[in-house]
Design a protein around this motif. Structure first.
Motif, short mmCIF file in Angstrom:
data_model
loop_
_atom_site.label_atom_id
_atom_site.label_comp_id
_atom_site.label_asym_id
_atom_site.label_seq_id
_atom_site.Cartn_x
_atom_site.Cartn_y
_atom_site.Cartn_z
N UNK A 18 0.83 -1.21 0.00
CA UNK A 18 0.00 0.00 0.00
C UNK A 18 0.86 1.26 0.00
N UNK A 19 2.01 1.19 0.66
CA UNK A 19 2.93 2.33 0.68
C UNK A 19 3.51 2.56 -0.72
N UNK A 20 3.89 1.48 -1.38
CA UNK A 20 4.42 1.59 -2.74
C UNK A 20 3.37 2.17 -3.68
N UNK A 21 2.14 1.70 -3.53
CA UNK A 21 1.05 2.22 -4.35
C UNK A 21 0.89 3.74 -4.15
N UNK A 22 0.97 4.16 -2.91
CA UNK A 22 0.83 5.59 -2.62
C UNK A 22 1.97 6.40 -3.21
N UNK A 23 3.19 5.86 -3.13
CA UNK A 23 4.32 6.54 -3.76
C UNK A 23 4.10 6.68 -5.26
N UNK A 24 3.66 5.61 -5.90
CA UNK A 24 3.43 5.64 -7.34
C UNK A 24 2.37 6.67 -7.72
N UNK A 25 1.29 6.70 -6.96
CA UNK A 25 0.21 7.65 -7.23
C UNK A 25 0.65 9.09 -7.00
N UNK A 26 1.41 9.29 -5.93
CA UNK A 26 1.86 10.65 -5.63
C UNK A 26 2.89 11.15 -6.64
N UNK A 27 3.73 10.26 -7.13
CA UNK A 27 4.68 10.67 -8.17
C UNK A 27 3.92 11.16 -9.39
N UNK A 28 2.92 10.40 -9.82
CA UNK A 28 2.14 10.80 -10.99
C UNK A 28 1.41 12.12 -10.74
N UNK A 29 0.79 12.23 -9.58
CA UNK A 29 0.02 13.44 -9.25
C UNK A 29 0.93 14.66 -9.15
N UNK A 30 2.04 14.53 -8.43
CA UNK A 30 2.91 15.68 -8.18
C UNK A 30 3.59 16.16 -9.46
N UNK A 31 4.01 15.20 -10.30
CA UNK A 31 4.66 15.67 -11.52
C UNK A 31 3.65 16.36 -12.44
N UNK A 32 2.44 15.84 -12.53
CA UNK A 32 1.41 16.50 -13.34
C UNK A 32 1.12 17.90 -12.79
N UNK A 33 1.08 18.01 -11.47
CA UNK A 33 0.87 19.30 -10.84
C UNK A 33 2.04 20.24 -11.15
N UNK A 34 3.25 19.71 -11.08
CA UNK A 34 4.43 20.52 -11.38
C UNK A 34 4.39 21.03 -12.81
N UNK A 48 6.89 25.62 -7.37
CA UNK A 48 7.49 24.51 -8.12
C UNK A 48 8.59 23.85 -7.30
N UNK A 49 9.40 24.64 -6.60
CA UNK A 49 10.46 24.08 -5.76
C UNK A 49 9.88 23.23 -4.63
N UNK A 50 8.77 23.67 -4.06
CA UNK A 50 8.12 22.90 -3.00
C UNK A 50 7.58 21.57 -3.54
N UNK A 51 7.01 21.60 -4.74
CA UNK A 51 6.53 20.36 -5.35
C UNK A 51 7.71 19.43 -5.62
N UNK A 52 8.81 19.99 -6.08
CA UNK A 52 9.99 19.17 -6.39
C UNK A 52 10.48 18.41 -5.16
N UNK A 53 10.44 19.06 -4.01
CA UNK A 53 10.88 18.39 -2.78
C UNK A 53 9.99 17.19 -2.47
N UNK A 54 8.69 17.39 -2.57
CA UNK A 54 7.75 16.29 -2.31
C UNK A 54 7.89 15.20 -3.36
N UNK A 55 8.08 15.60 -4.60
CA UNK A 55 8.22 14.63 -5.67
C UNK A 55 9.46 13.77 -5.47
N UNK A 56 10.57 14.38 -5.13
CA UNK A 56 11.82 13.63 -4.93
C UNK A 56 11.69 12.64 -3.78
N UNK A 57 10.97 13.02 -2.74
CA UNK A 57 10.75 12.12 -1.61
C UNK A 57 10.02 10.86 -2.07
#
Length: 359
Positions: A18-34, A48-57
């Protein structure tokens, strides 16, 4: 993310799915947002810099999970094949240097209507050395889309493909040719000036745009002002790129005179107001505040103000998304449109207070 009661060498590592699934979903969401924030005019670098930090995590989460991420990345792209999901899939394929999955990502990208933004974004996120083997293969490909990917990779990493670029700026495919012209200007490839100039006669607007833009970067803006003005006043998807190229080409005296002509008609007035912000001259603020009071140019005035005063973004009370705050004329003009408008009286007060503080 990983759980194990013994050393990893004694038993397979279990993945918290479930954690991996959340990471995958958040990567897709955050990059689209970026990507969406990056397309704002002008973009908000802080957001954009704030999104980048969350995306990299969250990308770190995918790195740790490794190949265990594929079921989630595949499923989410199948269910929602948009730019963020393509970014996540392509990024992981490149991260693992998985040739089969990279080829699959390229196939997915070829089916998009947005020049494979997600795939190009994934290429931008990786270092040139990591994607180099793929790019070298793509840039000499017989397939136009993979050539486009190769050139796009060079653009995002500012890499010069050498003699190959001379061929690409004359490519038969308009998308490849436009990208190659952009790269030629970005790299200041003066040796390709004649080929760039000849592209001004091309039938595709994108090719003419990036040929014009490249000529400005090469110091030959006088050859292309007419084409750039034509593209800018058409108010199409390339208008702002053309406008910035015009401003850079100068001279500013001529640009101001041209903008003055644009102000005389309702359809072109917003372009002129927006262009004023690109000139970087804060002495126009009194004039710009008055334009904030006029519905047909108010959005452009707000955007120009933000370009001139990016620090004003922090002052949320200077702006509104409710046109009615500015009166019934604004409400009637914008109807159900979602817009950001500056509140001229508050902007005027803020500028006065800011000036007092500085002095």
């Amino acid at each position: 993310m990983r759980t194990s009661s013994k050393a990893e060498g004694e038993r397979p590592v279990r993945i918290a799915t479930e954690v991996v699934r959340q990471h995958a979903e958040l990567v897709a969401f955050l990059w689209a947002q970026r990507d969406s924030w990056s397309a704002e005019d002008p973009p908000d670098a802080k957001v954009i810099a704030q999104i980048d930090e969350r995306l990299e995590t969250n990308l770190d989460g995918l790195r740790i999970a490794g190949t265990a991420t594929w079921p989630f990345l595949i499923a989410q792209h199948e269910n929602f094949p948009e730019k963020g999901e393509l970014f996540a899939f392509a990024w992981m394929a490149l991260e693992l240097a998985d040739g089969g999955k990279v080829a699959q990502a390229v196939e997915f990208g070829s089916l998009t209507a947005d020049d494979a933004k997600g795939l190009v974004g994934a290429l931008a996120w990786h270092k040139p050395a990591a994607i180099g083997p793929f790019v070298r293969e793509w840039i000499g490909s017989q397939d136009a889309f993979t050539r486009f990917l190769g050139v796009s990779s060079c653009i995002v990493h500012n890499v010069d493909p050498g003699a190959t670029l001379a061929r690409l700026v004359k490519d038969n495919d308009s998308r490849v040719r436009a990208a190659a012209l952009r790269l030629a200007g970005q790299l200041r490839r003066f040796d390709l000036g004649r080929d760039v100039q000849s592209a001004l006669e091309h039938g595709d607007e994108r090719v003419r745009l990036w040929a014009s833009w490249a000529l400005v970067e090469l110091g030959s803006g006088d050859l292309t002002r007419q084409e750039l003005r034509k593209i800018a006043t058409a108010a199409g998807p390339h208008a702002m790129v053309a406008m910035r190229a015009l401003v850079k080409a100068g001279p500013h005296k001529d640009i101001r005179a041209w903008m003055g002509g644009l102000m005389r008609t309702l359809p072109t007035a917003p372009l002129a107001v927006r262009g004023i912000g690109m000139l970087g001259d804060r002495s126009v603020l009194a004039w710009l505040i008055e334009r904030m009071r006029e519905p047909h140019v108010a959005v452009a005035a707000c955007t120009a103000f933000l370009e001139l005063y990016p620090e004003a973004r922090e002052e949320t009370k200077l702006f509104t998304v409710d046109p009615m705050e500015l009166g019934s004329a604004f409400a009637k003009h914008f109807e159900d449109d979602v817009v950001r408008l500056a509140l001229p009286d508050k902007v005027k007060t803020w500028l006065a207070q800011t000036a007092t503080t500085r002095s």
